[in-house]
Motif scaffolding. Structure first.
Motif, PDB file in Angstrom:
ATOM      1  N   GLY A 549       0.998  -1.210   0.079  1.00  0.00           N
ATOM      2  CA  GLY A 549       0.065  -0.049  -0.088  1.00  0.00           C
ATOM      3  C   GLY A 549       0.823   1.077  -0.063  1.00  0.00           C
ATOM      4  N   THR A 550       0.264   2.282   0.326  1.00  0.00           N
ATOM      5  CA  THR A 550       1.205   3.667   0.288  1.00  0.00           C
ATOM      6  C   THR A 550       1.654   3.761   1.441  1.00  0.00           C
ATOM      7  OG1 THR A 550      -0.600   4.968   1.028  1.00  0.00           O
ATOM      8  CG2 THR A 550      -0.976   4.461  -1.287  1.00  0.00           C
ATOM      9  N   VAL A 551       2.538   4.710   1.458  1.00  0.00           N
ATOM     10  CA  VAL A 551       3.502   5.092   2.589  1.00  0.00           C
ATOM     11  C   VAL A 551       2.579   5.618   3.826  1.00  0.00           C
ATOM     12  CG1 VAL A 551       5.118   6.731   3.727  1.00  0.00           C
ATOM     13  CG2 VAL A 551       5.517   5.547   1.381  1.00  0.00           C
ATOM     14  N   ALA A 570       4.525  12.251  12.600  1.00  0.00           N
ATOM     15  CA  ALA A 570       5.271  11.113  12.884  1.00  0.00           C
ATOM     16  C   ALA A 570       6.479  10.707  12.160  1.00  0.00           C
ATOM     17  CB  ALA A 570       4.062   9.868  12.812  1.00  0.00           C
ATOM     18  N   ALA A 571       6.247  10.926  10.921  1.00  0.00           N
ATOM     19  CA  ALA A 571       7.372  10.909   9.773  1.00  0.00           C
ATOM     20  C   ALA A 571       8.485  11.960  10.387  1.00  0.00           C
ATOM     21  CB  ALA A 571       6.943  10.916   8.460  1.00  0.00           C
ATOM     22  N   ARG A 572       8.266  13.026  10.634  1.00  0.00           N
ATOM     23  CA  ARG A 572       9.200  13.933  11.029  1.00  0.00           C
ATOM     24  C   ARG A 572       9.835  13.458  12.406  1.00  0.00           C
ATOM     25  NH1 ARG A 572       6.353  18.424  11.439  1.00  0.00           N
ATOM     26  NH2 ARG A 572       6.467  18.685   9.020  1.00  0.00           N
ATOM     27  N   LEU A 573       9.147  12.941  13.265  1.00  0.00           N
ATOM     28  CA  LEU A 573       9.913  12.378  14.707  1.00  0.00           C
ATOM     29  C   LEU A 573      10.516  11.356  14.650  1.00  0.00           C
ATOM     30  CD1 LEU A 573       9.349  12.992  17.590  1.00  0.00           C
ATOM     31  CD2 LEU A 573       7.596  11.520  17.709  1.00  0.00           C
ATOM     32  N   ALA A 574      10.204  10.408  13.421  1.00  0.00           N
ATOM     33  CA  ALA A 574      10.904   9.274  13.105  1.00  0.00           C
ATOM     34  C   ALA A 574      12.123   9.450  12.257  1.00  0.00           C
ATOM     35  CB  ALA A 574      10.245   8.230  12.533  1.00  0.00           C
ATOM     36  N   GLU A 581       9.824  12.717   1.167  1.00  0.00           N
ATOM     37  CA  GLU A 581       9.488  13.964   0.452  1.00  0.00           C
ATOM     38  C   GLU A 581      10.300  13.927  -1.004  1.00  0.00           C
ATOM     39  OE1 GLU A 581      10.551  17.161   2.674  1.00  0.00           O
ATOM     40  OE2 GLU A 581       8.607  17.419   3.490  1.00  0.00           O
ATOM     41  N   ARG A 582      11.147  12.784  -0.966  1.00  0.00           N
ATOM     42  CA  ARG A 582      12.139  12.656  -2.242  1.00  0.00           C
ATOM     43  C   ARG A 582      11.355  11.504  -3.009  1.00  0.00           C
ATOM     44  NH1 ARG A 582      16.772  12.519   1.178  1.00  0.00           N
ATOM     45  NH2 ARG A 582      16.803  10.210   0.601  1.00  0.00           N
ATOM     46  N   MET A 583      10.495  10.856  -2.607  1.00  0.00           N
ATOM     47  CA  MET A 583       9.889   9.648  -3.226  1.00  0.00           C
ATOM     48  C   MET A 583       9.063  10.343  -4.311  1.00  0.00           C
ATOM     49  SD  MET A 583       8.721   7.164  -0.370  1.00  0.00           S
ATOM     50  CE  MET A 583       9.967   5.664   0.023  1.00  0.00           C
ATOM     51  N   PRO A 584       8.662   9.791  -5.502  1.00  0.00           N
ATOM     52  CA  PRO A 584       8.015  10.108  -6.649  1.00  0.00           C
ATOM     53  C   PRO A 584       6.820  10.875  -6.207  1.00  0.00           C
ATOM     54  CG  PRO A 584       8.982   7.957  -7.279  1.00  0.00           C
ATOM     55  CD  PRO A 584       9.286   8.436  -5.491  1.00  0.00           C
ATOM     56  N   ALA A 585       5.979  10.030  -5.471  1.00  0.00           N
ATOM     57  CA  ALA A 585       4.600  10.558  -4.918  1.00  0.00           C
ATOM     58  C   ALA A 585       4.452  10.912  -3.455  1.00  0.00           C
ATOM     59  CB  ALA A 585       3.521   9.550  -5.322  1.00  0.00           C
TER      60      ALA A 585
END
Length: 716
Positions: A549-551, A570-574, A581-585
């Protein structure tokens, strides 16, 4: 939540996830959630005149048009008013009286009825024939209509034979055109009704089988999810799946051949008396042949059961080889294990073929012995009937003989089908036993739906905790005693097999058959609702599984209702924001099965984001960085200080360098606590910890003193 609390069920609204496309919670989605949480809930539409008569009832949830809700706590039918209370307000708030006119402006007409589940027998009932029968009998009204239609069709089947008899005896013999016209009209009318009833019965049977299939699938999958992790750890995944899929063979039998044969028995009950009226001699011959067929099948039931069970076992073993090969295809390819796996597949396939051949040969014997009797019913009866017709005193004419042949075939088919139905009993009983071997295992249903739901702060206390794995002779934990306050960063170290991961298993409620006392914030862990406990924790393992599935879907896997802002936080904390953000989508980037399109470090950081998105007060990291490269490990370790603020952290690691900043480090040795304290203190007083530290930091200590003082200086 207020209605559930009235019945003693504590809920956390963060656990609720609305159905896709719902702007506001619907009664159906709320009922589903409440049923999963250990309550019994039902959404329904009620008119005012019935609602106002509901007196002396528990609180009823009324759904409003703007997506909000209210609790109806009292009703007065004489005054025509009900009393509502805001579920988000104080418990002691004064209810507001509302009449029909005011309520109609905001009420959707939907209510939600809630009560506590007193009996979990349906969820934990043994998976056997009685359970299947109970599922089928739930469709009483539909089954009644099917039986009525079958009875009507059975009566209609008599008329074609009688019409043929009349055509031969009256139309052909007497050349009566008027009789032919009358019979034609009757045939058209009866055919129309037969087509209509047949369509209605097929439609009803389709609805019934679909409902049974739905209930069976939902119940079986819920039972599978309720099985403890220990069961999955000791059983082969391929065998579990093979046994689970066996339930569909039972389903096909109950809703297929069994139901069809049962309905055909109505034809037998209607037509058999008529056959005896037409010719008792031919009728007894038909019944006797069908009885002999059943006797032959009964004789072969035992041998067939033994051979078929061997065949099922062989097929299950082959399924396990297939599953293991596909699941471990990366290892198979990288180590060039194709010949080994091919050899295993060839051996298991040979076993399957051998037992299939044996089962086929065994089944061929009764089928061959039955053929003469079946042929006599279909062909021999007409010869005997012709002989009887030639006898002047028999009273059977040509028309009666043709009618008997038509009706006799319809009588023989259910009898032969009933006899052959016994052949399927072996397959069904074996399949039921295989499915029961999985689905009748002890479940966690009671622990998942009952127990306390305290607010978790993170204080841990182990008092004389002992634990032994099933089948093991040595204790995995032996008289473990330690205590840490909330907000502590606790490291667990020790040699392999010292009991580090066992401590985390007990904390997660994976194993609950320990002795002693394990308390979370002063509450014994076994008294806490298991779902609440696990959702209050954040867990990151050495090898974390990401779903296809998606991120965003993976980060919110435990809390589907959270927003993109929560995901980004949560992503920033981890420490995962920069590579997402560098991923295509971005957050909508698709993660393939097995996480093949991202690196190991990225997978670990996504797992950490998934663990911290619900803001747990206690986090468990079990070898979370041991499989990472140095750069990824450094990134994860740098984020641990930020993640650990305001929460208890339990970190299991072989790499002591990642635990230097922990408030307390617990050193495990052979299932016991050897020592506990900060890094500097352990270097000075704990021989085990000092040895482990020296082994891992030999490159730093080479050429320097090896005494406690020098190592303490290096550690600082």
């Amino acid at each position: 939540m207020e209605a559930a609390r009235f019945h003693g069920v504590e809920l956390d609204i963060r656990d609720f996830a609305a159905e896709p496309g719902e702007a506001s919670p619907s009664p159906a989605s709320l009922a589903r959630w409440l049923n999963d949480q250990g309550a019994i809930a039902k959404g329904m539409r009620v008119r005012w005149r019935y609602l106002v008569r509901l007196q002396n009832t528990p609180p009823i949830v009324l759904m409003f048009k703007d997506g909000s809700a209210a609790l109806m706590v009292r009703a007065d039918p004489e005054r025509g008013v009900i009393w509502l209370r805001d579920p988000l307000g104080d418990v002691g708030s004064v209810p507001v009286a509302v009449d029909e006119l005011r309520l109609s402006q905001v009420w959707t007409g939907d209510v939600l009825l809630v009560k506590r589940r007193r009996d979990l027998s349906e969820a934990d009932a043994p998976f056997d024939v009685a359970w299947f029968a109970k599922i089928v009998l739930r469709e009483k009204s539909a089954l009644r209509d099917i039986l009525i239609a079958s009875l009507a069709l059975s009566i209609l089947t008599i008329f074609p034979a009688l019409i043929v008899m009349q055509v031969i005896d009256r139309v052909v013999n007497y050349h009566s055109m008027a009789t032919l016209v009358s019979i034609t009209g009757i045939v058209v009318i009866l055919s129309f009704y037969e087509i209509l009833l047949t369509y209605a019965r097929r439609e009803l049977m389709l609805v019934v089988t679909t409902r049974i299939d739905t209930r069976l699938s939902l119940h079986a999958f819920n039972r599978l999810l309720a099985l403890p992790l220990e069961f999955y750890e000791r059983e082969q995944a391929g065998r579990i799946l093979g046994r689970y899929m066996a339930i569909y063979k039972v389903r096909d039998f109950l809703t297929g051949r069994l139901m069809t044969t049962f309905l055909d028995m109505f034809t037998l009950l209607v037509i058999l008396p008529l056959l005896f009226y037409m010719s008792s001699t031919l009728a007894w011959m038909t019944v006797a042949c069908a009885g002999l067929i059943g006797l032959i099948v009964m004789v072969f039931l035992g041998p067939m059961a033994r051979v078929y069970s061997k065949m099922v076992e062989a097929e299950m073993q082959r399924g396990s080889v297939l599953y293991e090969t596909v699941a471990g295809i990366r290892t198979v390819k990288t180590l060039a294990l194709e010949p080994t796996r091919r050899e295993s597949w060839d051996e298991t396939t040979a076993d399957v073929v051998r037992w299939k051949l044996a089962a086929g040969r065994m089944a061929n014997w009764p089928a061959t012995l039955v053929m003469p009797l079946d042929m006599f019913i279909n062909r021999g009866i007409i010869i005997v009937g012709a002989y009887l017709a030639l006898q002047s005193d028999s009273g059977m004419g040509a028309g009666a003989l043709m009618a008997f042949m038509m009706l006799g075939g319809r009588v023989a088919a259910p009898l032969v089908g009933l006899a052959k139905l016994l052949e399927d009993v072996n397959e069904v009983s074996t399949s039921l036993g295989e499915a029961g071997a999985v689905l009748n295992q002890p479940t966690e249903t009671k622990a998942l739906t009952t127990g306390m739901r305290p607010r978790v702060k993170g204080a841990l206390s182990f008092q004389s905790v002992n634990f032994t794995y099933p089948g093991a002779a040595i204790k995995a934990l032996n008289d473990v005693n330690f205590e840490v306050p909330a907000g502590t960063m606790l490291g667990l170290v020790g040699r392999s097999g010292s009991g580090k991961s066992t401590v985390t298993r007990l904390l997660q409620g994976v194993s609950r058959n320990y002795t002693g006392y394990l308390r979370l914030d002063g509450v014994e862990l076994r008294e806490i609702n298991l779902t609440h406990l696990r959702r209050s924790f954040g867990v990151v393992l050495q090898d974390n599984f990401l779903f296809r599935g998606t991120v965003r879907d993976n980060i919110t896997a435990g809390r589907p209702g959270l927003t993109i802002d929560d995901v980004v936080r949560a992503a920033r904390l981890a420490g995962a924001e920069e590579f997402i953000e560098r991923m295509p989508a971005g957050y909508d980037t698709w993660i393939e099965e097995g996480s093949t399109n991202i690196s190991g470090g990225q997978r670990q950081r996504l797992a950490i984001a998934r663990a911290v998105i619900c803001d747990p007060k206690l986090m468990i990291l079990d070898e979370a960085t041991s499989a990472l490269d140095p750069e990824s490990e450094a990134l994860v370790n740098a984020n641990l200080q930020r993640i650990g603020k305001g929460r208890t952290m339990v970190i299991v690691s072989h790499r002591l360098s990642s635990l230097v900043d922990c408030d307390q480090i617990c050193v495990m040795e052979r299932g016991s606590v050897a020592d506990i304290g900060p890094h500097a203190v352990l270097l000075e007083r704990c021989d085990i910890y000092r040895t482990l530290w020296m082994q891992q930091n030999r490159h730093q200590t080479r050429g320097q003193g090896t005494g406690p003082a020098s190592m303490l200086a290096e550690g600082e």
